[in-house]
Design a protein around this motif. Structure first.
Motif, mmCIF file in Angstrom:
data_model
loop_
_atom_site.group_PDB
_atom_site.id
_atom_site.type_symbol
_atom_site.label_atom_id
_atom_site.label_comp_id
_atom_site.label_asym_id
_atom_site.label_seq_id
_atom_site.Cartn_x
_atom_site.Cartn_y
_atom_site.Cartn_z
ATOM 1 N N ARG A 67 0.772 -1.159 -0.063
ATOM 2 C CA ARG A 67 -0.067 0.068 -0.083
ATOM 3 C C ARG A 67 0.834 1.201 -0.001
ATOM 4 N NH1 ARG A 67 -4.871 0.224 3.901
ATOM 5 N NH2 ARG A 67 -5.802 -1.090 2.465
ATOM 6 N N ARG A 70 2.280 1.738 -3.547
ATOM 7 C CA ARG A 70 1.337 2.409 -4.419
ATOM 8 C C ARG A 70 0.943 3.711 -4.229
ATOM 9 N NH1 ARG A 70 -1.217 -2.602 -3.374
ATOM 10 N NH2 ARG A 70 -2.655 -1.748 -1.806
ATOM 11 N N LYS A 73 3.799 5.826 -5.366
ATOM 12 C CA LYS A 73 3.716 5.994 -7.143
ATOM 13 C C LYS A 73 2.856 6.806 -7.444
ATOM 14 C CE LYS A 73 5.118 1.509 -8.966
ATOM 15 N NZ LYS A 73 4.543 0.127 -9.586
ATOM 16 N N SER A 74 1.464 7.054 -6.872
ATOM 17 C CA SER A 74 0.577 7.917 -7.051
ATOM 18 C C SER A 74 1.054 9.416 -7.036
ATOM 19 C CB SER A 74 -0.701 7.474 -6.486
ATOM 20 O OG SER A 74 -0.666 7.746 -5.079
#
Length: 93
Positions: A67, A70, A73-74
């Motif tokens: 998590r 992610r 990355k976002s």
């Protein structure tokens, strides 16, 4: 279906791996939290059977790592602050 089995107890791990394979699953078995994190960051799995009390890194920390990756990355992709809520993705970028 490919399953990652994360279990430090040899008897439990072997039993679960054989049971999964007997049911037609492809089962990869690792025995500590760091190995689980490495496997999850480099391989794709359809499911994970995870012991929470692991050596070297707890099962809860293993769950948090993907998590966090992610989210990083976002943020790097220019996600708006309104898009960072847990289950909401912004459609107006």
């Amino acid at each position: 279906m490919r399953v990652l089995l994360v279990e430090d107890d040899a008897m439990i791990g072997e039993s679960l791996r054989e049971a999964l394979r007997g049911q037609g699953f492809a089962a990869d078995w690792v025995r500590d939290g760091r190995a689980a994190d490495a496997a999850l960051s480099t391989e794709r799995f359809d499911a994970v059977l995870l012991d929470l009390g692991l050596p070297q890194r707890s099962g809860l920390d293993v769950l948090k790592a993907p998590r966090a990756r992610r989210r990083a990355k976002s943020r790097g992709a220019g996600a708006r602050s309104c898009c960072r809520r847990a289950s909401f993705r912004c459609c107006t970028r």
